[in-house]
Design an enzyme around this catalytic site. Structure first.
Site, mmCIF file in Angstrom:
data_model
loop_
_atom_site.group_PDB
_atom_site.id
_atom_site.type_symbol
_atom_site.label_atom_id
_atom_site.label_comp_id
_atom_site.label_asym_id
_atom_site.label_seq_id
_atom_site.Cartn_x
_atom_site.Cartn_y
_atom_site.Cartn_z
ATOM 1 C CB SER A 33 -0.845 -0.145 1.039
ATOM 2 O OG SER A 33 -1.867 0.881 1.209
ATOM 3 C CG ASN A 34 1.227 4.229 -2.245
ATOM 4 O OD1 ASN A 34 1.967 3.447 -2.608
ATOM 5 N ND2 ASN A 34 1.139 5.196 -3.261
ATOM 6 N NE ARG A 35 4.179 7.473 5.842
ATOM 7 C CZ ARG A 35 5.019 8.159 6.506
ATOM 8 N NH1 ARG A 35 6.177 8.218 5.953
ATOM 9 N NH2 ARG A 35 4.819 9.008 7.454
#
Ligand code: CTP
Ligand code: CA
Length: 227
Positions: A33-35
């Protein structure tokens, strides 16, 4: 009084906003995932709603509550977000892509949990996700406005201008994610708004204030376009 003084300059506009991260699964229990907290996207949705717009929010997994009148479509993966944008985009006048979409996903999804002893030499093969903003820019109708974000750690303006042209966007909201007060999970942001004919730099503002500046910019852009 405050309600009476509020601008309703987005009355009659319908706005589609992507927000939050996406999750790209390796197996049922693990993902890449991405922050992203989703705060910027939700601030945009709320500001647009307050200014009279009809708002649809396509959101990855986040932990935020908002007004009942904002329509939320929950998704997890970039592919799901892409499918929803495809379905919904031509019902909207303004399309804003604030989601932190994962650029890559695991090439192979394992239906059952990968066991520790199955990971002999740890390699995850990745493939590219669709670029949702680019798709929206390329298929944009002449009555639509497309707004992208740009997260950069260096050469912020140059790299963001490149995205503006390559993705056929009307506006890019650029930010240096390493700057203090512009990172992840904070309530502030430091942005530069970039269109083909204008660059506006701002100092540190709350995400709600940034949302307000973005819509001021869009309203001004629409006025200039109509002339
Ligand atoms: N975006 C998107 N779909 C993707 C990747 C990005 O819609 N698969 C959108 C983001 O929501 C944002 C814009 O594209 O509005 C720019 O995202 P960013 O990550 O800054 O740039 P990329 O084009 O993905 O390039 P890079 O990550 O290499 O800088
Ligand atoms: Ca990216």
């Amino acid at each position: 009084i405050e309600r009476l003084l509020e601008k309703k300059d987005l009355e009659g506009k319908s706005i589609l906003i992507t927000a939050g991260p996406t999750r790209e699964y390796l197996d049922p229990v693990r993902f890449i995932s991405n922050r992203s907290s989703g705060k910027m996207g939700f601030a945009l949705a709320e500001e647009a709603y307050k200014r009279g717009a009809k708002v649809t929010l396509i959101s990855g997994p986040v932990n935020i509550q908002t007004y009942a009148d904002i329509k939320i479509i929950n998704v997890e993966t970039a592919s799901q977000m892409y499918d929803e944008v495809k379905k919904m985009k031509d019902e909207h006048d303004i399309l804003i892509f604030s989601a932190a979409v994962a650029d890559f996903r695991p090439k192979n999804f394992k239906e059952s949990k990968i066991k520790k002893d199955q990971w002999q030499n740890l390699h995850i093969e990745l493939e590219k996700n669709p670029d949702i903003l680019k798709y929206a820019g390329e298929t944009k109708k002449d009555w639509q406005i497309v707004v992208g974000f740009s997260a950069e750690t260096e050469n912020v303006v140059e790299n963001s201008q490149k995205k503006l042209y390559e993705k056929n966007a009307d506006l890019i909201v650029a930010n240096n994610v390493l700057q203090e007060g512009a990172g992840f999970d904070v309530d502030t942001n430091i942005v530069t708004l970039i269109s083909k004919d204008k660059i506006l730099e701002f100092s540190k503002l709350t995400k709600r204030e940034v949302a307000s500046k973005i819509f001021d910019f869009i309203v001004d852009y629409l006025c200039r376009k109509e002339q």
